[in-house]
Scaffold this active site. Structure first.
Site, PDB file in Angstrom:
ATOM      1  N   GLU A 104      21.289  49.023 -24.348  1.00 13.81           N
ATOM      2  CA  GLU A 104      22.807  48.787 -24.965  1.00 13.81           C
ATOM      3  C   GLU A 104      22.951  47.358 -25.019  1.00 13.81           C
ATOM      4  O   GLU A 104      23.622  46.810 -26.214  1.00 13.81           O
ATOM      5  CB  GLU A 104      23.805  49.117 -23.788  1.00 13.81           C
ATOM      6  CG  GLU A 104      23.828  50.491 -23.221  1.00 13.81           C
ATOM      7  CD  GLU A 104      24.939  50.768 -22.232  1.00 13.81           C
ATOM      8  OE1 GLU A 104      26.143  50.914 -23.035  1.00 13.81           O
ATOM      9  OE2 GLU A 104      24.672  51.041 -21.181  1.00 13.81           O
ATOM     10  N   GLU A 124      20.820  56.758 -17.985  1.00  7.99           N
ATOM     11  CA  GLU A 124      21.773  56.632 -16.959  1.00  7.99           C
ATOM     12  C   GLU A 124      22.333  58.065 -16.467  1.00  7.99           C
ATOM     13  O   GLU A 124      22.746  57.997 -15.324  1.00  7.99           O
ATOM     14  CB  GLU A 124      23.239  56.113 -17.571  1.00  7.99           C
ATOM     15  CG  GLU A 124      22.900  54.495 -17.805  1.00  7.99           C
ATOM     16  CD  GLU A 124      22.393  54.282 -19.174  1.00  7.99           C
ATOM     17  OE1 GLU A 124      21.759  54.827 -20.001  1.00  7.99           O
ATOM     18  OE2 GLU A 124      22.972  52.777 -19.534  1.00  7.99           O
TER      19      GLU A 124
HETATM   20  N1  COA Z   1      17.649  47.882 -11.035  1.00  7.04           N
HETATM   21  C1  COA Z   1      17.377  47.004 -10.024  1.00  7.04           C
HETATM   22  N2  COA Z   1      16.221  46.761  -9.964  1.00  7.04           N
HETATM   23  C2  COA Z   1      15.171  47.293 -10.915  1.00  7.04           C
HETATM   24  C3  COA Z   1      15.509  47.905 -11.935  1.00  7.04           C
HETATM   25  C4  COA Z   1      16.976  48.176 -12.023  1.00  7.04           C
HETATM   26  N3  COA Z   1      17.453  48.928 -13.078  1.00  7.04           N
HETATM   27  N4  COA Z   1      14.551  48.206 -12.749  1.00  7.04           N
HETATM   28  C5  COA Z   1      13.299  47.754 -12.051  1.00  7.04           C
HETATM   29  N5  COA Z   1      13.886  47.110 -10.757  1.00  7.04           N
HETATM   30  C6  COA Z   1      12.858  46.543  -9.924  1.00  7.04           C
HETATM   31  C7  COA Z   1      12.152  47.325  -8.897  1.00  7.04           C
HETATM   32  O1  COA Z   1      13.242  47.870  -7.854  1.00  7.04           O
HETATM   33  C8  COA Z   1      11.036  46.720  -8.362  1.00  7.04           C
HETATM   34  O2  COA Z   1      11.646  45.785  -7.472  1.00  7.04           O
HETATM   35  P1  COA Z   1      11.241  45.854  -6.084  1.00  7.04           P
HETATM   36  O3  COA Z   1       9.665  45.600  -5.950  1.00  7.04           O
HETATM   37  O4  COA Z   1      11.567  44.665  -5.411  1.00  7.04           O
HETATM   38  O5  COA Z   1      11.580  46.977  -5.363  1.00  7.04           O
HETATM   39  C9  COA Z   1      10.874  45.857  -9.842  1.00  7.04           C
HETATM   40  O6  COA Z   1      11.829  45.931 -10.573  1.00  7.04           O
HETATM   41  C10 COA Z   1       9.522  46.719 -10.398  1.00  7.04           C
HETATM   42  O7  COA Z   1      10.022  47.912 -10.538  1.00  7.04           O
HETATM   43  P2  COA Z   1       9.090  49.201 -10.313  1.00  7.04           P
HETATM   44  O8  COA Z   1       9.786  50.264 -10.104  1.00  7.04           O
HETATM   45  O9  COA Z   1       8.238  48.706  -9.023  1.00  7.04           O
HETATM   46  O10 COA Z   1       8.025  49.130 -11.504  1.00  7.04           O
HETATM   47  P3  COA Z   1       7.561  50.468 -12.069  1.00  7.04           P
HETATM   48  O11 COA Z   1       6.508  49.690 -13.186  1.00  7.04           O
HETATM   49  O12 COA Z   1       6.742  51.312 -11.372  1.00  7.04           O
HETATM   50  O13 COA Z   1       8.651  51.307 -13.262  1.00  7.04           O
HETATM   51  C11 COA Z   1      10.594  51.340 -14.282  1.00  7.04           C
HETATM   52  C12 COA Z   1       9.185  50.460 -13.973  1.00  7.04           C
HETATM   53  C13 COA Z   1      11.227  50.512 -15.346  1.00  7.04           C
HETATM   54  C14 COA Z   1       9.986  52.568 -14.845  1.00  7.04           C
HETATM   55  C15 COA Z   1      11.457  51.749 -12.926  1.00  7.04           C
HETATM   56  O14 COA Z   1      11.455  50.603 -12.209  1.00  7.04           O
HETATM   57  C16 COA Z   1      12.717  52.339 -13.311  1.00  7.04           C
HETATM   58  O15 COA Z   1      12.862  53.301 -13.443  1.00  7.04           O
HETATM   59  N6  COA Z   1      13.635  51.468 -13.135  1.00  7.04           N
HETATM   60  C17 COA Z   1      15.219  51.863 -13.148  1.00  7.04           C
HETATM   61  C18 COA Z   1      15.562  52.154 -14.771  1.00  7.04           C
HETATM   62  C19 COA Z   1      16.903  52.845 -15.012  1.00  7.04           C
HETATM   63  O16 COA Z   1      17.239  53.792 -14.536  1.00  7.04           O
HETATM   64  N7  COA Z   1      17.734  51.964 -15.740  1.00  7.04           N
HETATM   65  C20 COA Z   1      18.913  52.079 -16.040  1.00  7.04           C
HETATM   66  C21 COA Z   1      19.913  51.553 -15.101  1.00  7.04           C
HETATM   67  S1  COA Z   1      21.451  51.835 -15.508  1.00  7.04           S
END
Ligand code: COA
Length: 212
Positions: A104, A124
């Site tokens: 966004e 989302e």
């Molecule tokens: N909010 C808070 N923390 C987030 C985040 C988010 N949207 N996206 C990633 N992080 C954090 C993770 O919690 C992790 O921190 P930690 O090790 O302290 O727990 C760190 O970033 C790395 O993320 P991780 O999930 O371990 O990496 P990955 O490479 O396995 O996966 C993503 C990457 C982006 C696919 C996954 O983190 C994810 O799905 N994030 C959420 C995406 C999302 O739904 N965004 C929309 C929110 S409205």
């Protein structure tokens, strides 16, 4: 992280441990600097970027415990609208993830350059929420209603090649090159005619808003 050089302001999101997830503090800092850039006559172009990742969305951990009032305070629309309303050209330079609130934020910019390893989407609805910071308005403008519905309702995440194909990004570059290519484009704006650029941007926006 803010850098102002040769008429270009770069705003670099910097929460690498959380993949630049957008929390209140990050967005408040962004707001402060966007406000200042909007008043700075020296600045002719803005680049939003995030180094390894653009932003993996709103900070889910911060959102989990919010009550209604907390959720209202956590809203990013006010700041994103300020970016959208900047008169000078804005470019998002995207490496890695641009998800949810991160995408966004990218679509508030006029242009998007992404590296071939970028992943973009609106996940989302899968979290029981919706894109609430302009995505439901700007995605249909960029992609058409049909594709925007698909991306938002399915919560699908697309690679840079698909993002380019559907018009979500303007250009795809090699990994690590998104920012330098954004600087190349921004330099054209710095060398260009500022009033013409501003009026062109404003007129495109007015046409979209009035539907003509
Ligand atoms: N909010 C808070 N923390 C987030 C985040 C988010 N949207 N996206 C990633 N992080 C954090 C993770 O919690 C992790 O921190 P930690 O090790 O302290 O727990 C760190 O970033 C790395 O993320 P991780 O999930 O371990 O990496 P990955 O490479 O396995 O996966 C993503 C990457 C982006 C696919 C996954 O983190 C994810 O799905 N994030 C959420 C995406 C999302 O739904 N965004 C929309 C929110 S409205």
């Amino acid at each position: 992280i803010v850098e102002k050089r040769n008429g270009i302001a770069t705003l670099k999101l910097h929460r690498p441990d959380a993949m630049n997830a957008l929390n209140q503090q990050l967005v408040e800092e962004l707001d402060y600097h966007v406000e200042a850039i909007g008043k700075d006559q020296e600045i002719r172009a803005v680049i939003l970027t995030g180094e390894k990742n653009f932003a993996a969305g709103a900070d889910i951990k911060a959102m989990v415990d919010l009550d209604v009032r907390g959720a209202e305070t956590f809203a990013f629309s006010h700041t994103f609208k300020k970016i959208y309303n900047l008169e000078i050209p804005t470019i998002a330079a995207i490496e890695g993830y641009a998800l949810g609130g991160g995408l966004e934020l990218a679509v508030t910019c006029d242009l998007r350059i992404a590296s071939s390893n970028a992943k973009l989407g609106f996940p989302e609805t899968g979290l029981g929420i919706m894109p609430g910071a302009g995505g439901t308005i700007l995605a249909p403008m960029l992609l058409g209603v049909s594709k925007a519905m698909e991306m938002i309702l399915l919560g699908s995440i697309v690679g840079a090649d698909e993002a380019y194909r559907i018009g979500l990004i303007n250009k795809m570059v090699e990994p690590g090159q998104a920012y330098s290519e954004a600087v190349n484009w921004a330099n054209k704006f710095v060398d260009g005619a500022p009033v013409a650029l501003q009026m062109a941007k404003k007129t495109i926006r007015r046409g979209l808003e009035s539907g003509s």
